[in-house]
Each structure stands twice: as structure tokens, then as C-alpha cells.
Write a protein that holds these residues in place. Sequence first.
Motif, PDB file in Angstrom:
ATOM      1  N   ARG A  31      -2.602  -4.224   5.927  1.00  0.00           N
ATOM      2  CA  ARG A  31      -1.890  -5.184   5.093  1.00  0.00           C
ATOM      3  C   ARG A  31      -1.763  -4.562   3.712  1.00  0.00           C
ATOM      4  O   ARG A  31      -2.515  -3.634   3.361  1.00  0.00           O
ATOM      5  CB  ARG A  31      -2.613  -6.529   5.026  1.00  0.00           C
ATOM      6  CG  ARG A  31      -3.945  -6.483   4.278  1.00  0.00           C
ATOM      7  CD  ARG A  31      -4.632  -7.833   4.282  1.00  0.00           C
ATOM      8  NE  ARG A  31      -5.891  -7.764   3.548  1.00  0.00           N
ATOM      9  CZ  ARG A  31      -6.797  -8.721   3.524  1.00  0.00           C
ATOM     10  NH1 ARG A  31      -6.598  -9.844   4.213  1.00  0.00           N
ATOM     11  NH2 ARG A  31      -7.906  -8.591   2.826  1.00  0.00           N
ATOM     12  N   VAL A  32      -0.805  -5.066   2.935  1.00  0.00           N
ATOM     13  CA  VAL A  32      -0.634  -4.600   1.562  1.00  0.00           C
ATOM     14  C   VAL A  32      -0.851  -5.796   0.649  1.00  0.00           C
ATOM     15  O   VAL A  32      -0.168  -6.812   0.782  1.00  0.00           O
ATOM     16  CB  VAL A  32       0.767  -3.979   1.341  1.00  0.00           C
ATOM     17  CG1 VAL A  32       0.918  -3.514  -0.102  1.00  0.00           C
ATOM     18  CG2 VAL A  32       0.988  -2.812   2.303  1.00  0.00           C
ATOM     19  N   GLN A  33      -1.841  -5.674  -0.244  1.00  0.00           N
ATOM     20  CA  GLN A  33      -2.138  -6.728  -1.208  1.00  0.00           C
ATOM     21  C   GLN A  33      -2.217  -6.111  -2.596  1.00  0.00           C
ATOM     22  O   GLN A  33      -2.947  -5.139  -2.797  1.00  0.00           O
ATOM     23  CB  GLN A  33      -3.460  -7.424  -0.873  1.00  0.00           C
ATOM     24  CG  GLN A  33      -3.375  -8.292   0.359  1.00  0.00           C
ATOM     25  CD  GLN A  33      -4.525  -9.266   0.453  1.00  0.00           C
ATOM     26  OE1 GLN A  33      -5.648  -8.960   0.081  1.00  0.00           O
ATOM     27  NE2 GLN A  33      -4.246 -10.455   0.964  1.00  0.00           N
ATOM     28  N   ASP A  34      -1.460  -6.681  -3.526  1.00  0.00           N
ATOM     29  CA  ASP A  34      -1.431  -6.160  -4.898  1.00  0.00           C
ATOM     30  C   ASP A  34      -1.161  -4.663  -4.921  1.00  0.00           C
ATOM     31  O   ASP A  34      -1.851  -3.900  -5.594  1.00  0.00           O
ATOM     32  CB  ASP A  34      -2.746  -6.482  -5.636  1.00  0.00           C
ATOM     33  CG  ASP A  34      -3.021  -7.975  -5.694  1.00  0.00           C
ATOM     34  OD1 ASP A  34      -2.046  -8.752  -5.850  1.00  0.00           O
ATOM     35  OD2 ASP A  34      -4.201  -8.358  -5.584  1.00  0.00           O
ATOM     36  N   ASP A  35      -0.189  -4.228  -4.126  1.00  0.00           N
ATOM     37  CA  ASP A  35       0.223  -2.822  -4.030  1.00  0.00           C
ATOM     38  C   ASP A  35      -0.852  -1.898  -3.471  1.00  0.00           C
ATOM     39  O   ASP A  35      -0.742  -0.683  -3.575  1.00  0.00           O
ATOM     40  CB  ASP A  35       0.712  -2.289  -5.384  1.00  0.00           C
ATOM     41  CG  ASP A  35       2.007  -2.960  -5.821  1.00  0.00           C
ATOM     42  OD1 ASP A  35       2.821  -3.313  -4.941  1.00  0.00           O
ATOM     43  OD2 ASP A  35       2.200  -3.138  -7.041  1.00  0.00           O
TER      44      ASP A  35
END
Length: 158
Positions: A31-35
Motif C-alpha cells: 500500500r502507499v500511505q503519505d507517499d
Amino acid sequence: MSLIKMKHPALRMEDAQKRDVRAQFGALCFRVQDDETQVLLVTSRNSRRWIIPKGWPMEDQSPAQAAAIEAFEEAGVEGKAYNICLGLYSYTKIMAKSDNLPCAVSVFPLKVQKTHKVWPESKQRTRKWFSIKKAAARVREPELRKIIKNFDAALLKA
């Protein structure tokens, strides 16, 4: 760095005959969170080491689909499976009642879109999100470590 041109090290098959090697398909759940890209690891059932969800080929399922099914069963996640092999790694599956099995695992990315609170193996495994760097440090297999370190979610087409 591209997904296609990445050089992969030779597989280590120890003392196995090539006909003894078993194919498995694994999911690199991300997943991608806050880049920041994060990778989901699960514990193995017996040794409790950190691994990616993986399993045997399945009738009427592509390798990426089989990896996605394993991700649901072992980690309780669902998402978009990409039909792109990120690489291969090898390990020896310890068998309780027979000879150990040398395995070659093809790894497919899976962008996690849903996380279940309860899943088929939730009582047998722990799951945890890690940064790419920490996930690579947690896995035992050197080839898998390299696949994780080199993973770039930005190279996947939505």
C-alpha cells in the motif's frame, strides 16, 4: 530501474534435484500511505519468521490470481493483483512427515484495497505492515530481500 530488466540472482536449490523443486506463487502485498510504500508480511505457522503470503499453483487460476488467493487466506487482504512477476526466490519448505521440499516462488505485486479483521488463517498467523527497508530486513531469504528492496510501486500501471 524497470520491472522487466531487473537482474535476478541464480536460485539456490541446495542439494535438490531439479525435478524435486516445487513451484509456488507469492504475493508482495503493498500500500502507499503519505507517499511511502509499505509491504505487508505475515508470520509462518511454525517458525514464526516473517514471510510473504504464498502457496501452490491452483487449477484454473493464473499465477497472480493464485497469489491473491493466498494473500486473502494467509493475510486477510484483497486488492488488485498485477500479472507481473517481480522475481523469483527459493527456500526449503520444512515438512513434518516427509522429506523437506525445495521451492521456487514467483512473486507478484498485490495492491491492497481491503483488509479483513478475521480471515481463514487469522488464528495461525500475525500480519504487520513495514516500510520497504524494514520488510527487506525482516525476511530471511536473500533473493526475496532483494525483490522487496527493489520494489517500486510507481512503476506499476494503475
